[in-house]
Scaffold this motif. Structure first.
Motif, short mmCIF file in Angstrom:
data_model
loop_
_atom_site.label_atom_id
_atom_site.label_comp_id
_atom_site.label_asym_id
_atom_site.label_seq_id
_atom_site.Cartn_x
_atom_site.Cartn_y
_atom_site.Cartn_z
N VAL A 219 0.84 -1.20 0.00
CA VAL A 219 0.00 0.00 0.00
C VAL A 219 0.88 1.26 0.00
CG1 VAL A 219 -1.63 1.35 1.36
CG2 VAL A 219 -1.99 -1.11 1.06
N LEU A 220 1.91 1.26 0.84
CA LEU A 220 2.80 2.42 0.90
C LEU A 220 3.54 2.64 -0.42
CD1 LEU A 220 4.31 1.97 4.49
CD2 LEU A 220 2.59 3.64 3.75
N ARG A 221 3.80 1.56 -1.14
CA ARG A 221 4.45 1.67 -2.46
C ARG A 221 3.43 1.93 -3.57
NH1 ARG A 221 8.23 -1.45 -5.38
NH2 ARG A 221 9.06 0.61 -5.86
N GLU A 222 2.14 2.06 -3.20
CA GLU A 222 1.06 2.37 -4.15
C GLU A 222 0.96 1.32 -5.25
OE1 GLU A 222 1.70 6.39 -5.45
OE2 GLU A 222 1.25 7.24 -3.46
N ILE A 223 1.01 0.07 -4.85
CA ILE A 223 0.96 -1.02 -5.82
C ILE A 223 -0.48 -1.34 -6.24
CG2 ILE A 223 1.45 -3.52 -6.06
CD1 ILE A 223 4.07 -2.97 -4.56
N GLY A 224 -1.46 -0.89 -5.49
CA GLY A 224 -2.82 -1.00 -6.01
C GLY A 224 -3.71 -2.00 -5.33
N LEU A 225 -3.61 -2.10 -4.00
CA LEU A 225 -4.52 -2.95 -3.25
C LEU A 225 -4.77 -2.28 -1.91
CD1 LEU A 225 -2.74 -5.98 -1.55
CD2 LEU A 225 -1.53 -3.98 -2.37
N GLN A 226 -5.81 -2.78 -1.22
CA GLN A 226 -6.03 -2.37 0.16
C GLN A 226 -5.42 -3.44 1.06
OE1 GLN A 226 -10.06 -0.34 0.69
NE2 GLN A 226 -10.46 -1.66 -1.07
N GLU A 227 -5.25 -3.11 2.33
CA GLU A 227 -4.46 -3.98 3.20
C GLU A 227 -5.31 -5.00 3.96
OE1 GLU A 227 -3.17 -1.55 6.93
OE2 GLU A 227 -3.44 -0.12 5.28
N PHE A 228 -6.53 -5.25 3.52
CA PHE A 228 -7.40 -6.19 4.23
C PHE A 228 -6.83 -7.60 4.16
CE2 PHE A 228 -10.39 -2.89 2.57
CZ PHE A 228 -10.69 -2.32 3.81
N CYS A 229 -6.86 -8.28 5.32
CA CYS A 229 -6.31 -9.64 5.46
C CYS A 229 -7.33 -10.52 6.16
CB CYS A 229 -5.02 -9.62 6.30
SG CYS A 229 -3.62 -8.78 5.58
N ASN A 230 -6.93 -11.76 6.35
CA ASN A 230 -7.63 -12.67 7.24
C ASN A 230 -8.01 -11.94 8.52
OD1 ASN A 230 -8.00 -14.56 9.41
ND2 ASN A 230 -6.89 -16.12 8.25
N LYS A 231 -9.27 -12.11 8.95
CA LYS A 231 -9.77 -11.33 10.09
C LYS A 231 -9.11 -11.69 11.42
CE LYS A 231 -14.23 -9.88 8.22
NZ LYS A 231 -13.85 -10.11 6.83
N THR A 232 -8.36 -12.80 11.46
CA THR A 232 -7.65 -13.12 12.70
C THR A 232 -6.35 -12.32 12.84
OG1 THR A 232 -6.47 -14.96 11.66
CG2 THR A 232 -8.55 -15.47 12.74
N PHE A 233 -5.93 -11.64 11.79
CA PHE A 233 -4.70 -10.85 11.84
C PHE A 233 -5.02 -9.46 12.37
CE2 PHE A 233 -2.92 -13.27 7.89
CZ PHE A 233 -2.76 -14.40 8.67
N ILE A 234 -4.27 -9.03 13.39
CA ILE A 234 -4.52 -7.70 13.93
C ILE A 234 -3.88 -6.64 13.03
CG2 ILE A 234 -4.69 -8.54 16.29
CD1 ILE A 234 -1.86 -7.54 16.77
N GLN A 235 -4.46 -5.45 13.05
CA GLN A 235 -3.93 -4.36 12.25
C GLN A 235 -2.61 -3.88 12.84
OE1 GLN A 235 -7.10 -1.43 12.07
NE2 GLN A 235 -7.75 -2.23 10.10
N LEU A 236 -1.76 -3.38 11.97
CA LEU A 236 -0.48 -2.85 12.41
C LEU A 236 -0.68 -1.54 13.15
CD1 LEU A 236 1.62 -3.47 9.17
CD2 LEU A 236 1.34 -4.98 11.15
N ASP A 237 0.18 -1.29 14.14
CA ASP A 237 0.08 -0.01 14.85
C ASP A 237 0.94 1.04 14.14
OD1 ASP A 237 2.79 -0.35 15.67
OD2 ASP A 237 2.17 -1.38 17.51
N GLN A 238 0.89 2.26 14.67
CA GLN A 238 1.59 3.36 14.02
C GLN A 238 3.10 3.14 14.00
OE1 GLN A 238 0.19 5.82 12.34
NE2 GLN A 238 2.21 6.60 11.74
N GLY A 239 3.63 2.59 15.08
CA GLY A 239 5.06 2.34 15.13
C GLY A 239 5.51 1.35 14.07
N GLN A 240 4.73 0.29 13.88
CA GLN A 240 5.06 -0.70 12.86
C GLN A 240 4.99 -0.09 11.46
OE1 GLN A 240 2.08 -3.51 14.33
NE2 GLN A 240 3.69 -5.06 14.51
N THR A 241 3.97 0.74 11.25
CA THR A 241 3.83 1.39 9.94
C THR A 241 5.01 2.31 9.66
OG1 THR A 241 1.40 1.27 10.09
CG2 THR A 241 2.34 2.87 8.54
N GLU A 242 5.44 3.04 10.68
CA GLU A 242 6.60 3.92 10.50
C GLU A 242 7.87 3.11 10.22
OE1 GLU A 242 6.83 6.37 13.96
OE2 GLU A 242 5.00 7.52 13.46
N SER A 243 8.00 1.97 10.88
CA SER A 243 9.17 1.12 10.62
C SER A 243 9.18 0.64 9.18
CB SER A 243 9.17 -0.08 11.57
OG SER A 243 9.35 0.33 12.91
N ILE A 244 8.02 0.24 8.68
CA ILE A 244 7.93 -0.19 7.27
C ILE A 244 8.31 0.95 6.35
CG2 ILE A 244 6.36 -0.97 5.46
CD1 ILE A 244 4.71 -2.31 7.74
#
Length: 306
Positions: free
Chosen positions: A263-288
């Motif tokens: 998503v950050l590289r604008e490749i053309g998808l949304q980040e929806f995953c298996n519902k058992t996966f928790i969303q990333l927090d702000q710190g993780q997003t900044e690290s990516i």
């Protein structure tokens, strides 16, 4: 040295309700093909096969085969928890036009060597197409050993290759040494991106690595460096991939991290995953974001696309 290849275990794009996002999946396939990867592996671990309904899997098989339309190889992960379901889905994929199927052994129970071989004997003997074995001991809690593999190869002519997703390259090296003197055309891929060159230099065929969802052009350039014997360029790309490998350390499981990076590289998808996966927090997003910036700088500074 064998012809090197780098294939992509493709992410699966979903919408907010958990349905397949058909256009986003088409866009991802096109992006990867333009990037020059040697093939697509759909419904693998990175593709979240374990959480998808059978109807969704069949829908995605039809989508990828028809959209790719022989522009590159297409392999389908068809492992299910029963022999019968695995056979049915495998033959469905072959009939739809896939180039082969990739099958991991049943997970949850630690199976004996005899049980693993028995499972594959039942499945492979009933599949009307090419089969690739998939070893992922961290998820199946058992190992598809080189010795089991050799036994299977002696019985089933439609086994064409093997993906070895292990942290120890020594396991893959032993596999190569065990089977390829008798089956020289048997294809062996590593499952972690950083082992691509090591795999090829050891007599294997390359890698099926998830990071190529992000930078397919870098991995196709890596393959080209091996084919042209440009070891300096191969070493440069190794250092870039080593930086990319830091993405695996940000979260477990890795799939939400990979989708966020796409998503950050604008490749053309949304980040929806298996519902058992928790969303990333702000710190993780900044690290990516920071790692992606460092990767882009390395690519620009080393001029690997000259």
């Amino acid at each position: 040295m064998k012809k090197a290849q780098f294939l992509t275990p493709v992410v699966t794009a979903f919408d907010a309700e958990g349905n397949l996002d058909q256009q986003a999946n088409r866009d991802i396939y096109d992006f990867l093909i333009r990037g020059g990867v040697d093939g697509l592996v759909v419904l693998g671990s990175t593709g979240e096969f374990f959480s998808m309904k059978d109807a969704q899997k069949r829908e995605l098989i039809n989508l990828v085969v028809s959209h790719v339309n022989h522009r590159t190889k297409v392999y389908i992960g068809t492992a299910c928890m029963t022999v019968e379901d695995t056979i049915d889905l495998s033959n469905y994929a072959i009939d739809a036009g896939a180039d082969g199927v990739m099958i991991v052994s049943p997970y949850y129970f630690a199976l004996s060597d005899e049980s693993i071989e028995y499972y594959y004997d039942q499945v492979i003997g009933a599949i009307q197409g090419d089969v690739y074995l998939y070893n992922f001991p961290a998820r199946t809690v058992h190992d598809l050993t080189p010795e089991i593999t050799l036994n299977l190869l002696r019985k089933h002519k439609n086994i064409k290759g093997y993906k070895d997703t292990v942290t120890e390259m020594g396991h893959t090296r032993k596999l190569i040494q065990t089977v390829q003197s008798e089956f020289s055309d048997f294809i062996i891929y590593s499952g972690f991106d950083e082992y691509f060159v090591h795999n090829v230099l050891s007599g294997g065929n390359g890698c099926i690595g998830g990071l190529s969802n992000l930078y397919p052009e870098v991995f196709s350039e890596w393959v080209n460096a091996i084919h042209t014997h440009d070891l300096g360029k191969a070493a440069t790309i190794q250092r870039i991939v080593d930086k990319m490998m830091e993405l695996y350390e940000i979260g477990t499981p890795f799939i939400p991290v990979l989708k966020k990076a796409m998503v950050l590289r604008e490749i053309g998808l949304q980040e929806f995953c298996n519902k058992t996966f928790i969303q990333l927090d702000q710190g993780q997003t900044e690290s990516i974001h920071n790692i992606l910036q460092e990767i882009d700088e390395l690519i620009a500074n080393h001029h690997i696309f000259r």
